[in-house]
Design an enzyme around this catalytic site. Structure first.
Site, short mmCIF file in Angstrom:
data_model
loop_
_atom_site.label_atom_id
_atom_site.label_comp_id
_atom_site.label_asym_id
_atom_site.label_seq_id
_atom_site.Cartn_x
_atom_site.Cartn_y
_atom_site.Cartn_z
N SER A 1 0.84 -1.20 0.00
CA SER A 1 0.00 0.00 0.00
C SER A 1 0.87 1.24 0.00
CB SER A 1 -0.86 -0.02 1.27
OG SER A 1 -1.40 1.26 1.52
N TYR B 1 -1.90 -1.23 11.01
CA TYR B 1 -2.16 -1.75 9.66
C TYR B 1 -1.02 -1.37 8.72
CZ TYR B 1 -3.62 -1.14 4.85
OH TYR B 1 -3.62 -1.12 3.47
N LYS C 1 2.11 -3.64 6.71
CA LYS C 1 2.45 -3.62 5.27
C LYS C 1 3.95 -3.39 5.11
CE LYS C 1 -1.55 -4.31 3.36
NZ LYS C 1 -1.80 -5.60 2.73
#
Ligand code: UD1
Length: 331
Positions: free
Chosen positions: A125, A151, A155
């Protein structure tokens, strides 16, 4: 011909990619625990492609079951979509996020090692750029700085884990695809983003408002230094994104390859509202509220590397995404 295991292949981006893979003639199997999806997605994939891919209802945290899938699979490639992805929830439940995203990935990698599967594409992302202190990001920017939520950190951490695996195994191929803001759905209106629970990204919220499930959209700030005061993002149609995976897979080579997948064009929140209203012919109720903590005013992709090396370029527009979303919404 590649045989692909798509983890999280029943989810929003995964299912669209599975459809495009099948259309290109690739054999695909899906591993998914349906945490944020429904089994009916399989019927939709079948009706769009004429093929019902083999579906393994498996949680990637269950190492034994993951291993079983690999044992019988003879896969050549993995596309790893599976993971938890709600930013706000990750702040409240950090351990769940680290466990699922990191341990799950380790299980996949262990089985890949055991069964000699050497190629992985990872759903990363733009969030890994943290606050890049510039409006447009290319792949050479540092990552992992000023990440504001678990989160995003998962990643970044998974990217680092995959890079280390490549150092240890010179035949291993890792492709990190850094998505900007995926929107839209298959033009049939059959497949789309329908998160279980309360959504937190702009498009699913717009859909819920349009359906009447949410009274109005809260626009997070109209006092940014942008053309209309609202934040600018790079919204990429999910079918373009899906095709990016296929081109990335067709260009896999040992070592780490990193690509931004975005359009290079920014759209404000108000422009998104206008695009929705134009495509639907309906007003979208909204109110302007305060800024959301952690939001950057502007974040867009420099996606030239993907174009140069993969021959990939986003073709669809925000208007296409809105039209397809409304079709999905109206069933
Ligand atoms: C968010 C995450 C990012 C993650 C990405 C994909 C944050 C700060 N960033 O990105 O880490 O990779 O989702 O899951 O959460 N907006 C509103 N009202 C809303 C919802 C959104 O005005 O109810 C605005 C936001 O301020 C933003 C834009 O819409 O400007 C897009 O928001 P969102 O879809 O949440 O994506 P990002 O913030 O870009």
């Amino acid at each position: 011909m590649a045989k692909v295991l798509a983890t999280g292949g029943m989810g929003y981006i995964g299912s669209h990619t599975v459809v495009e893979l099948i259309k290109k003639g690739y054999e695909v199997e899906i591993l998914d625990n349906l945490y944020n999806s429904k089994e009916t997605v399989l019927d939709k994939i079948e009706s769009l492609t004429g093929v019902r891919p083999k579906f393994h209802y498996v949680d990637m945290l269950d190492a034994e079951k993951v291993d079983e899938v690999f044992k019988n699979g003879n896969f050549t490639n993995v596309i790893h979509f599976a993971g938890l992805k709600a930013v706000g929830e990750s702040v409240e439940k950090p351990l769940e996020y680290y466990k699922t995203n990191i341990d799950g990935t380790l299980n996949i990698l262990n089985s890949m090692k055991k069964y000699g599967v050497k190629n992985i594409i990872f759903s990363s992302s733009a969030t890994v750029y943290g606050d890049p202190h510039q409006d447009t990001c290319d792949e050479s920017l540092p990552t992992g700085r000023e990440l504001t939520n678990p989160y995003g950190k998962t990643k970044f951490m998974i990217e680092e884990i995959l890079k280390d695996v490549c150092v240890a195994d010179k035949d291993f191929s890792v492709t990190l695809l850094r998505y900007f803001n995926p929107v839209g759905n298959h033009e049939s209106g059959l497949l789309g983003e329908d998160p279980n629970g309360i959504p937190n990204n702009l498009m699913p919220i717009i859909m819920r408002v349009a359906k009447g499930d949410i009274e109005e959209l809260s626009v997070f700030g109209d006092d940014y230094k942008t053309r209309d005061g609202s934040c600018i993002r790079d919204y990429i149609h999910v079918v373009d994104l899906a095709n990016g995976h296929i081109l990335a897979m067709e260009h896999e080579k040992p070592g780490v390859s990193i690509y931004n997948l975005g359009t290079g064009t920014g759209t404000t929140v108000f422009e998104m509202i206008n695009a929705f209203e134009k495509a639907s012919g309906e007003k979208l109720p909204y109110k302007v509220v305060g800024r959301r903590a952690g939001d950057l005013p502007i974040l867009t992709a420099n996606a030239e590397k993907a174009e140069r090396e993969l021959g990939w370029k986003a073709e669809k527009t925000v208007e296409d995404a809105m039209r397809d979303t409304i079709k999905f919404l109206r069933g």
